[in-house]
Design a protein around this motif. Structure first.
Motif, PDB file in Angstrom:
ATOM      1  N   MET A   1     -24.706  20.830  15.203  1.00 37.76           N
ATOM      2  CA  MET A   1     -23.573  20.904  14.281  1.00 37.76           C
ATOM      3  C   MET A   1     -22.344  21.492  14.956  1.00 37.76           C
ATOM      4  O   MET A   1     -21.213  21.230  14.548  1.00 37.76           O
ATOM      5  N   LEU A   2     -22.566  22.319  15.993  1.00 36.86           N
ATOM      6  CA  LEU A   2     -21.415  22.907  16.682  1.00 36.86           C
ATOM      7  C   LEU A   2     -20.620  21.844  17.438  1.00 36.86           C
ATOM      8  O   LEU A   2     -19.391  21.893  17.490  1.00 36.86           O
ATOM      9  N   ALA A   3     -21.324  20.887  18.031  1.00 34.75           N
ATOM     10  CA  ALA A   3     -20.629  19.846  18.798  1.00 34.75           C
ATOM     11  C   ALA A   3     -19.669  19.043  17.918  1.00 34.75           C
ATOM     12  O   ALA A   3     -18.504  18.835  18.300  1.00 34.75           O
ATOM     13  N   PRO A   4     -20.105  18.553  16.741  1.00 36.69           N
ATOM     14  CA  PRO A   4     -19.126  17.854  15.886  1.00 36.69           C
ATOM     15  C   PRO A   4     -17.964  18.742  15.453  1.00 36.69           C
ATOM     16  O   PRO A   4     -16.817  18.279  15.371  1.00 36.69           O
ATOM     17  N   LEU A   5     -18.245  20.023  15.185  1.00 35.82           N
ATOM     18  CA  LEU A   5     -17.157  20.923  14.779  1.00 35.82           C
ATOM     19  C   LEU A   5     -16.131  21.062  15.903  1.00 35.82           C
ATOM     20  O   LEU A   5     -14.910  21.018  15.671  1.00 35.82           O
ATOM     21  N   LEU A   6     -16.606  21.257  17.127  1.00 36.47           N
ATOM     22  CA  LEU A   6     -15.685  21.411  18.257  1.00 36.47           C
ATOM     23  C   LEU A   6     -14.948  20.111  18.564  1.00 36.47           C
ATOM     24  O   LEU A   6     -13.849  20.134  19.130  1.00 36.47           O
ATOM     25  N   LEU A   7     -15.547  18.969  18.206  1.00 39.28           N
ATOM     26  CA  LEU A   7     -14.872  17.692  18.417  1.00 39.28           C
ATOM     27  C   LEU A   7     -13.836  17.429  17.331  1.00 39.28           C
ATOM     28  O   LEU A   7     -12.754  16.885  17.591  1.00 39.28           O
ATOM     29  N   LEU A   8     -14.158  17.816  16.103  1.00 43.85           N
ATOM     30  CA  LEU A   8     -13.248  17.554  14.989  1.00 43.85           C
ATOM     31  C   LEU A   8     -12.042  18.483  15.000  1.00 43.85           C
ATOM     32  O   LEU A   8     -10.971  18.121  14.477  1.00 43.85           O
ATOM     33  N   TRP A   9     -12.187  19.674  15.597  1.00 46.91           N
ATOM     34  CA  TRP A   9     -11.086  20.627  15.564  1.00 46.91           C
ATOM     35  C   TRP A   9      -9.848  20.109  16.302  1.00 46.91           C
ATOM     36  O   TRP A   9      -8.746  20.128  15.755  1.00 46.91           O
ATOM     37  N   PRO A  10      -9.938  19.634  17.579  1.00 43.43           N
ATOM     38  CA  PRO A  10      -8.718  19.073  18.207  1.00 43.43           C
ATOM     39  C   PRO A  10      -8.198  17.835  17.481  1.00 43.43           C
ATOM     40  O   PRO A  10      -6.983  17.606  17.443  1.00 43.43           O
ATOM     41  N   MET A  11      -9.079  17.036  16.883  1.00 49.90           N
ATOM     42  CA  MET A  11      -8.604  15.898  16.105  1.00 49.90           C
ATOM     43  C   MET A  11      -7.810  16.385  14.900  1.00 49.90           C
ATOM     44  O   MET A  11      -6.768  15.794  14.536  1.00 49.90           O
ATOM     45  N   SER A  12      -8.279  17.475  14.300  1.00 47.37           N
ATOM     46  CA  SER A  12      -7.536  18.052  13.183  1.00 47.37           C
ATOM     47  C   SER A  12      -6.163  18.547  13.620  1.00 47.37           C
ATOM     48  O   SER A  12      -5.168  18.409  12.891  1.00 47.37           O
ATOM     49  N   VAL A  13      -6.074  19.140  14.816  1.00 46.79           N
ATOM     50  CA  VAL A  13      -4.783  19.619  15.337  1.00 46.79           C
ATOM     51  C   VAL A  13      -3.809  18.456  15.500  1.00 46.79           C
ATOM     52  O   VAL A  13      -2.624  18.538  15.117  1.00 46.79           O
ATOM     53  N   VAL A  14      -4.281  17.342  16.081  1.00 44.49           N
ATOM     54  CA  VAL A  14      -3.408  16.178  16.303  1.00 44.49           C
ATOM     55  C   VAL A  14      -2.929  15.608  14.974  1.00 44.49           C
ATOM     56  O   VAL A  14      -1.733  15.299  14.797  1.00 44.49           O
ATOM     57  N   LEU A  15      -3.850  15.458  14.019  1.00 45.04           N
ATOM     58  CA  LEU A  15      -3.459  14.921  12.716  1.00 45.04           C
ATOM     59  C   LEU A  15      -2.476  15.851  12.007  1.00 45.04           C
ATOM     60  O   LEU A  15      -1.508  15.395  11.375  1.00 45.04           O
ATOM     61  N   THR A  16      -2.707  17.150  12.128  1.00 45.09           N
ATOM     62  CA  THR A  16      -1.790  18.115  11.510  1.00 45.09           C
ATOM     63  C   THR A  16      -0.402  18.015  12.132  1.00 45.09           C
ATOM     64  O   THR A  16       0.620  18.114  11.436  1.00 45.09           O
ATOM     65  N   TRP A  17      -0.337  17.826  13.451  1.00 49.56           N
ATOM     66  CA  TRP A  17       0.952  17.695  14.124  1.00 49.56           C
ATOM     67  C   TRP A  17       1.701  16.452  13.638  1.00 49.56           C
ATOM     68  O   TRP A  17       2.912  16.500  13.360  1.00 49.56           O
ATOM     69  N   LEU A  18       0.990  15.345  13.484  1.00 45.36           N
ATOM     70  CA  LEU A  18       1.634  14.122  13.015  1.00 45.36           C
ATOM     71  C   LEU A  18       2.139  14.283  11.582  1.00 45.36           C
ATOM     72  O   LEU A  18       3.256  13.858  11.247  1.00 45.36           O
ATOM     73  N   VAL A  19       1.325  14.906  10.755  1.00 44.72           N
ATOM     74  CA  VAL A  19       1.749  15.134   9.369  1.00 44.72           C
ATOM     75  C   VAL A  19       2.945  16.079   9.328  1.00 44.72           C
ATOM     76  O   VAL A  19       3.900  15.893   8.552  1.00 44.72           O
ATOM     77  N   ALA A  20       2.922  17.122  10.187  1.00 49.17           N
ATOM     78  CA  ALA A  20       4.031  18.084  10.224  1.00 49.17           C
ATOM     79  C   ALA A  20       5.329  17.415  10.663  1.00 49.17           C
ATOM     80  O   ALA A  20       6.418  17.734  10.151  1.00 49.17           O
ATOM     81  N   GLN A  21       5.229  16.475  11.609  1.00 47.58           N
ATOM     82  CA  GLN A  21       6.429  15.760  12.039  1.00 47.58           C
ATOM     83  C   GLN A  21       7.030  14.969  10.886  1.00 47.58           C
ATOM     84  O   GLN A  21       8.264  14.953  10.686  1.00 47.58           O
ATOM     85  N   GLY A  22       6.164  14.312  10.083  1.00 51.39           N
ATOM     86  CA  GLY A  22       6.670  13.566   8.943  1.00 51.39           C
ATOM     87  C   GLY A  22       7.309  14.468   7.904  1.00 51.39           C
ATOM     88  O   GLY A  22       8.366  14.145   7.338  1.00 51.39           O
ATOM     89  N   ILE A  23       6.662  15.611   7.669  1.00 51.41           N
ATOM     90  CA  ILE A  23       7.215  16.548   6.688  1.00 51.41           C
ATOM     91  C   ILE A  23       8.553  17.116   7.158  1.00 51.41           C
ATOM     92  O   ILE A  23       9.508  17.272   6.372  1.00 51.41           O
ATOM     93  N   ALA A  24       8.642  17.444   8.456  1.00 53.57           N
ATOM     94  CA  ALA A  24       9.882  18.029   8.990  1.00 53.57           C
ATOM     95  C   ALA A  24      11.023  17.023   8.998  1.00 53.57           C
ATOM     96  O   ALA A  24      12.204  17.388   8.874  1.00 53.57           O
ATOM     97  N   ASN A  25      10.747  15.733   9.150  1.00 47.13           N
ATOM     98  CA  ASN A  25      11.804  14.722   9.236  1.00 47.13           C
ATOM     99  C   ASN A  25      12.449  14.446   7.885  1.00 47.13           C
ATOM    100  O   ASN A  25      13.653  14.142   7.813  1.00 47.13           O
ATOM    101  N   LYS A  26      11.689  14.551   6.825  1.00 54.20           N
ATOM    102  CA  LYS A  26      12.196  14.107   5.522  1.00 54.20           C
ATOM    103  C   LYS A  26      13.460  14.853   5.076  1.00 54.20           C
ATOM    104  O   LYS A  26      14.473  14.213   4.735  1.00 54.20           O
ATOM    105  N   PRO A  27      13.497  16.192   5.054  1.00 48.78           N
ATOM    106  CA  PRO A  27      14.734  16.842   4.569  1.00 48.78           C
ATOM    107  C   PRO A  27      15.922  16.610   5.490  1.00 48.78           C
ATOM    108  O   PRO A  27      17.065  16.444   5.017  1.00 48.78           O
ATOM    109  N   TYR A  28      15.689  16.577   6.807  1.00 48.29           N
ATOM    110  CA  TYR A  28      16.809  16.394   7.733  1.00 48.29           C
ATOM    111  C   TYR A  28      17.294  14.946   7.727  1.00 48.29           C
ATOM    112  O   TYR A  28      18.492  14.687   7.925  1.00 48.29           O
ATOM    113  N   ASP A  29      16.366  14.006   7.508  1.00 48.11           N
ATOM    114  CA  ASP A  29      16.806  12.610   7.371  1.00 48.11           C
ATOM    115  C   ASP A  29      17.653  12.448   6.115  1.00 48.11           C
ATOM    116  O   ASP A  29      18.656  11.703   6.108  1.00 48.11           O
ATOM    117  N   ARG A  30      17.287  13.121   5.067  1.00 46.98           N
ATOM    118  CA  ARG A  30      18.063  13.040   3.832  1.00 46.98           C
ATOM    119  C   ARG A  30      19.483  13.584   4.056  1.00 46.98           C
ATOM    120  O   ARG A  30      20.479  13.016   3.579  1.00 46.98           O
TER     121      ARG A  30
END
Length: 483
Positions: A1-30
């Motif tokens: 179970m540790l191996a999947p957790l350690l694999l999913l954690w960097p994937m979670s970081v990448v997805l969070t970064w992509l979502v954060a970029q979208g969130i940060a763009n919206k008010p400044y694009d407006r």
């Protein structure tokens, strides 16, 4: 179970970064879009006819307001009806033809200006009466400093708690699994400490509920293994007892013959009787050993698994032919009824084992049938082509209904008969029949009634016995016919 957790954690970081970029763009694009719309209202078209001119009037102080952002650089550009420069920063790139939009539609793109990445909002001003390709263009560009800082703050707010939660989750999972597996480890240790001869059931009460079905399956296997070992021990004990008698007779008769010879004036007839008994005892021992070997061969699963199409009629006729001299010696009528050996009645099986099955049935019939009786081997084809029937019947004393199940047990011999045998023949027949998927049945033959014999003429004979075996029929075309 540790191996999947350690694999999913960097994937979670990448997805969070992509979502954060979208969130940060919206008010400044407006905000960029609002700037473009305000600037587009300052564009006007003067003149009419074939040479209208676009004008852009930026209010006083507006240019300073556009450049007052301390975090990022803001650029703007206004182009005329024919793409001529009207105002703003000349170096700002013009949208490509693929990025061209209808007049009045606000769009965004990512671009580069002075080696800096910028976010650009642009709009072609809608001029009534003018074609779409001849419209003023207004663009506002902004560097990405504020956007990157906002995305970083979002990432920090999400990722930093994970540095605390993830180790805690790993620790909790580790403790939960260790506690959950502890009963399995205890069960494993109890099984490892068992003696190899201990086949008693495993106590299910101490096993985890999740593995109770597995423990029950192991207990069932242990019970079947114990039954098999008990049967083997019983068989070996009976075999040793059965071999003990002819071997003891051999030794006794040899000692008697030796004593007669040592006496000097020995009786030749006594020595001859002893030698005859030695020969008879050795014959019995050899027959017993052969039957034991046949039994072992019949129980050999790997040997029996090598099956192919076998002509049962051919095996039956050849076996009957081998027993003709013995039948003539006992004055028995041994016959065969069925198709000739050339007519194929194929069954799926092992030729050597099937021949042994027929031999044991015929040998049993010849042993128990009195002189003058009949023994018939019969092979019949099922009218529907589903089974091939083998029958061996005799006019002997028959087998009582109460003993018909017991005669197939090793070393069992019916009471009230003086026939000398090993008691393994019918056990071998049953074992071979089971391995070939054949059904075996035993019943009275009642030959004397069918022949119309009187009670006086039928007195030496009994009801007889008829063994019937039904083998699954194989394909009609025999790929490998064997005899």
């Amino acid at each position: 179970m540790l191996a999947p957790l350690l694999l999913l954690w960097p994937m979670s970081v990448v997805l969070t970064w992509l979502v954060a970029q979208g969130i940060a763009n919206k008010p400044y694009d407006r905000q960029l879009g609002e700037m473009v719309r305000v600037l587009s209202k300052q564009v006007s078209v003067q003149g009419s006819g074939s040479a209208p001119v676009a004008k852009f009037m930026l209010p006083a102080g507006a240019s300073e307001i556009l450049h007052t952002d301390e975090a990022d650089d803001i650029y703007y550009q206004v182009l005329g009806l024919r793409g001529e420069y009207l105002s703003g920063d000349r170096q700002l790139p013009v949208p490509s033809d693929e990025d061209r939009a209808p007049p009045g539609e606000l769009r965004f793109r990512d671009d580069t200006l002075n080696n800096d990445s910028v976010r650009v909002a642009y709009l072609w001003v809608d001029v009534p009466g003018r074609p779409q390709h001849a419209a003023p263009l207004v663009q506002v560009a902004e560097t990405l400093g504020k956007r990157s800082r906002l995305a970083t703050e979002i990432i920090k707010g999400v990722i930093l708690p994970q540095f605390v939660i993830l180790p805690l989750a790993v620790l909790l999972v580790w403790l939960a699994l260790a506690r959950g597996i502890a009963p399995l480890n205890e069960l494993q240790q109890r099984i490892r400490k068992r003696d190899s001869n201990d086949l008693s059931p495993i106590d299910e009460r101490d096993a985890p509920e999740e593995v109770s079905p597995l423990v029950r399956a192991i207990n069932d296997l242990l019970a079947r293994l114990d039954q098999s070992l008990q049967s083997q021990k019983h068989f070996l004990a009976d075999a040793a007892h059965q071999l003990k008698t002819p071997l003891a007779g051999l030794r006794t008769q040899a000692e008697l013959a030796q004593r007669e010879i040592d006496a000097g004036e020995h009786d030749p007839k006594a020595v001859k009787r002893s030698l005859q008994q030695i020969a008879l005892s050795s014959q019995r021992a050899a027959h017993m050993v052969n039957q034991l070997l046949a039994m072992a061969r019949a129980e050999d699963k790997e040997h029996a698994a090598a099956q192919r199409n076998v002509n049962l009629a051919r095996l039956a006729t050849e076996t009957v032919r081998d027993f003709v001299p013995r039948a003539m010696e006992k004055r028995l009528d041994l016959g065969y009824e069925g198709p000739e050996s050339g007519h194929a009645l194929p069954v799926r099986g092992h030729a050597l084992l099937l021949r042994e099955l027929i031999r044991n049935l015929v040998d049993n019939a010849l042993q128990y049938t009195p002189a003058g009786g009949t023994v018939t081997v019969r092979v019949m084809e099922d009218p529907f082509g589903q089974v091939v029937v083998l029958q061996v019947e005799d006019s002997g004393p028959g087998i009582p209904a109460a003993e018909r199940d017991q005669v197939f047990q090793p070393f069992y011999r019916a009471l009230g008969t003086d026939v000398d045998g090993s008691g393994l023949g019918l056990a071998i027949v049953r074992e071979i029949a089971q391995q070939h998927g054949a059904e075996i049945s035993l019943e009275d033959a009642n030959l004397r009634h069918r022949a119309g014999l009187s009670e006086q003429a039928a007195a030496p004979f009994g009801p007889g016995a008829r063994f019937t075996l039904r083998f699954p029929a194989a394909a009609s075309a025999m790929a490998n016919p064997a005899g």
